[in-house]
Every structure is written in C-alpha cells, then in structure tokens.
Design an enzyme around this catalytic site. Structure first.
Site, short mmCIF file in Angstrom:
data_model
loop_
_atom_site.label_atom_id
_atom_site.label_comp_id
_atom_site.label_asym_id
_atom_site.label_seq_id
_atom_site.Cartn_x
_atom_site.Cartn_y
_atom_site.Cartn_z
N ASP A 287 40.05 47.34 42.60
CA ASP A 287 38.99 47.11 43.60
C ASP A 287 39.51 47.32 45.02
O ASP A 287 38.88 48.00 45.84
CB ASP A 287 38.45 45.68 43.50
CG ASP A 287 37.60 45.47 42.26
OD1 ASP A 287 37.65 46.32 41.37
OD2 ASP A 287 36.90 44.45 42.18
N SER B 81 34.82 40.85 47.05
CA SER B 81 36.02 40.11 47.49
C SER B 81 37.10 41.09 47.93
O SER B 81 37.85 40.81 48.86
CB SER B 81 36.52 39.20 46.38
OG SER B 81 36.95 39.96 45.28
O1 PMV Z 1 33.46 42.15 39.07
P1 PMV Z 1 34.51 42.58 40.03
O2 PMV Z 1 34.00 43.38 41.22
O3 PMV Z 1 35.36 41.42 40.47
O4 PMV Z 1 35.48 43.62 39.24
C1 PMV Z 1 36.37 43.15 38.27
C2 PMV Z 1 37.05 44.29 37.54
C3 PMV Z 1 37.97 43.79 36.41
O5 PMV Z 1 38.51 44.95 35.78
C4 PMV Z 1 37.21 42.99 35.37
C5 PMV Z 1 39.10 42.93 36.94
C6 PMV Z 1 40.18 43.69 37.69
O6 PMV Z 1 40.97 43.01 38.36
O7 PMV Z 1 40.28 44.92 37.59
#
Ligand code: PMV
Length: 373
Positions: free
Chosen positions: A204, A146
């Site tokens: 991210d 995303s």
């Molecule tokens: O699973 P993903 O790619 O959406 O990564 C989420 C990472 C978290 O630390 C759980 C949430 C965030 O916003 O950092």
C-alpha cells in the site's frame, strides 16, 4: 527547519490481485487511484505541535517542551527503525488517550507521534508545527487510506526537518521528489503503516509513494510497463472491518491448516503472475479473449479469498449482482466488507449497473443505492 507552508498529497490504491498472499511473500498487482489524501503543514513558533484530522474528528495539541523532555531513546538509534510493541506502548502514554477514544483515532495519533518523534528528534529541538490531514478516501475500506496518511506524514515531516529538500522551485505549483527521496519517504511511511497495521506487506505505501501500476513482492516493486486502460468499477460495501484482524485471521488459518492454505496462497501468486502476463499482452496486442481470461482470474481469486476467510455476505452480493450483468467482481484490500472491484468490458455503461429501481434497470431491489464510489 522549513519556514513555509507545505501541501502534500498521496493517492489511495486498489489491489487487482494478491491481497493477503502478499503478506506471505507472494506477488501483488496494485494500481494508484485518483482519490487522494492531502496534508498541510504549517511551521510556527507557539511551542505547540498540533494534529487535525477532520475526516475522523481528531484535534490534538501537545506542548513541544513536554515532548522534548521525553527520553526518546526508546525509539532506538537506527536510520529508519521499525516500531516495537514496547515502543507503541510508550507512545500510548505520551498520547494520553481518553478511555472512550475510537481505535481509528488511536492508531492515527500513534502513527503521527511515532513519525514526528522519530524523524524530528534528529533536529536540535523538536519543531513547533500544525498538521492537518484530510482525505477523499474512505477509512478502513481497502483503498489504502492509512498508507496514504503515512506517506503524507513521512513526506511532510522529512521535508520540514530538511532530511529531504522541498522539491517546489520558485513558480512551481506542483512537484515531485526524486527517486532517492521517495525511497526514504516510503521507508518511513512503512513504519507508520506498521504502527497502524502491525505486519503490513508494504504494497500500500509503495503504490501511494510512487503512484501508477506496479507489481510488488517482498519489499521490491516493478512498475507495470504500459498497463492497458481498464475500466474498473469500485463499490464500497460500507461494511467496516479491520485489516489487522483479517491479516491475523489468515495467518491463524495458515498455521492451523498449512497443507490446505499454503497452496491457496501459491495459487493466488500464480493468478497475479498470469494477470500481469495478460495485461502486458493487452497493451501490445489487445484482443477480446483477454477480457475473458481476466474475468476468470477474478472469479478464481475471489473464491480463494473466501477460502482464506476474508469474504463477506456484502461482497458475495456484489459478485451476484454484477454477474447478473455478465460482469466479474472480487474484493480488494483486506476484505471482510470494505470495497470490491468489478471489471467493466469496453463500452459498458456502468450507469445501468447500480441504479435505483426508479431507473428501471432490471433490479427488483436496489442492492446498494448509496454505496458506489
Ligand atoms: O485493506 P487495506 O487497504 O488495508 O489493504 C490490505 C492489503 C493486505 O494485503 C490484506 C495487507 C497488506 O499488508 O498487504
């Protein structure tokens, strides 16, 4: 308004350490992947704006004239504004979703509309264009699909509206925006992430915008200096999950048991810092003991993430199967399924790790014959 076709791409990421804790202000270490999301933007003059997302089967078209008639003052006047729940509700009316519309489609369309209307309404007239986005990243698997989507949208729309210049000069096949332009892309991409995830940490979109390996904390990042070349195996459990729900679950647990959960988050922070220190040491003077430390950190963090309630049986299985080969694994991203990472020792041949029984690898049953990416 840009007149030529634009092709943009942005990478996914893996979080080495710090997922979930980073949402609560702790450090995360993340690395860009060589799996990317691609976007093609075609300006035209047919009075339509189109969004095509072949990976998730989305094809939507809106009349620019209809969008132009909308009172977009609900989007606020600030430079880069964070979406409020009320704004997202309004955007749902604009999107006109059918009853049976899948969540992934809803979120992708809402993020697009938010970025298109917010960025392009600074133009005298909303532009007519077609956007197609496709990806090498699996969706909802912890690899930042995303964020890569939001980064591509922000970069393309800002360029199309001439908020940032097209970095391609005559004769260039490929180029990169300046640091300042990347800052703006990242800010808008973060808003797209907010539409999709509610309360993301921003790690991210930062990795997807800048690439490379970085240490991230509370909106600030530092590129890791000379990160060592580690071999990391990525396994997709293919168990679907929602980042938004898992992040909310950790918050609920933190509120319910602050004295228990807060120290776990502090410990994860310390793991990230120790990992950063060891990676720096490995780059300067590599020694086999450093792998042992990295492995211990992986094990401890995986236990912590289980304590936060974001584990899954498929991830436990990954840890057990790789441990049988002397390797250490943890979940990456939000957990609850999705992807896991396994640190490979130098010279380890990973072909013998996920084979099917026909290859006589030592497994009596093949754990995830189709799940390795
Ligand atoms: O699973 P993903 O790619 O959406 O990564 C989420 C990472 C978290 O630390 C759980 C949430 C965030 O916003 O950092």
């Amino acid at each position: 308004m840009l007149s030529e076709v634009l092709l943009v791409s942005a990478p996914g990421k893996v979080i080495l350490h710090g997922e979930h804790a980073v949402v609560h202000g702790k450090v995360a270490l993340a690395v860009a992947l060589n799996l990317r999301t691609f976007l093609q933007l075609k300006p035209h003059s047919n009075g339509k704006v189109g969004l095509h997302l072949p990976n998730i089967g989305v094809k939507r078209v809106w009349d620019v004239a209809r969008l132009q008639l909308l009172d977009t003052s609900f989007l606020g006047q600030g430079d880069v504004t964070a979406p409020t729940p009320e704004q997202v509700e309004k955007l749902k009316e604009v999107a006109c979703f059918p009853e049976d519309c899948a969540v992934t489609e809803r979120l992708a369309v809402l993020a697009f509309l938010y970025l298109y209307l917010s960025i392009c309404r600074r133009q005298r007239a909303l532009p007519s264009l077609d956007i197609a986005v496709w990806s090498e990243l699996p969706t909802g698997a912890g690899l930042g699909s995303s964020a890569a989507y939001s980064v591509c949208l922000a970069a393309a729309l800002l360029t199309a509206c001439e908020e940032i210049p097209n970095p391609l000069k005559d004769g260039d096949d490929i180029s990169r925006w300046t640091e300042q332009d990347l800052e703006l892309i990242n800010k808008w991409a973060f808003q797209g992430e907010r539409v999709i995830h509610g309360n993301p940490s921003g790690v991210d979109n930062a990795v997807s915008t800048w690439g490379g390996a970085l240490r991230y904390q509370q909106g600030k990042f530092l590129p890791l200096k000379r990160p060592p070349a580690l071999q990391i195996l990525l396994t997709n459990t293919k168990v679907p999950r929602s980042t938004k729900a898992l992040v909310a679950g950790v918050r609920t647990r933190l509120i319910k048991f602050p004295e228990i959960v807060a120290p776990v988050l502090t410990s994860i922070d310390a793991i990230s810092l120790e990992c950063e220190r060891v990676l720096g040491e490995m780059a300067a003077a590599p020694a086999p003991e450093q792998y042992l430390v990295l492995e211990e950190l992986i094990d401890m963090n995986q236990h912590h993430l289980n304590a936060l309630g974001v584990g899954h049986a498929s991830l436990d299985q990954l840890c057990q199967v790789t441990m049988a080969h002397g390797l250490h694994s943890k979940l990456t991203g939000a957990g609850g399924g999705g992807c896991g990472i396994t640190l490979l020792k130098p010279g380890f041949d990973c072909c013998c790790l996920w084979p099917c029984p026909r290859l006589q690898c030592g497994f009596s049953t093949c754990p995830h014959p189709e799940s390795t990416s």
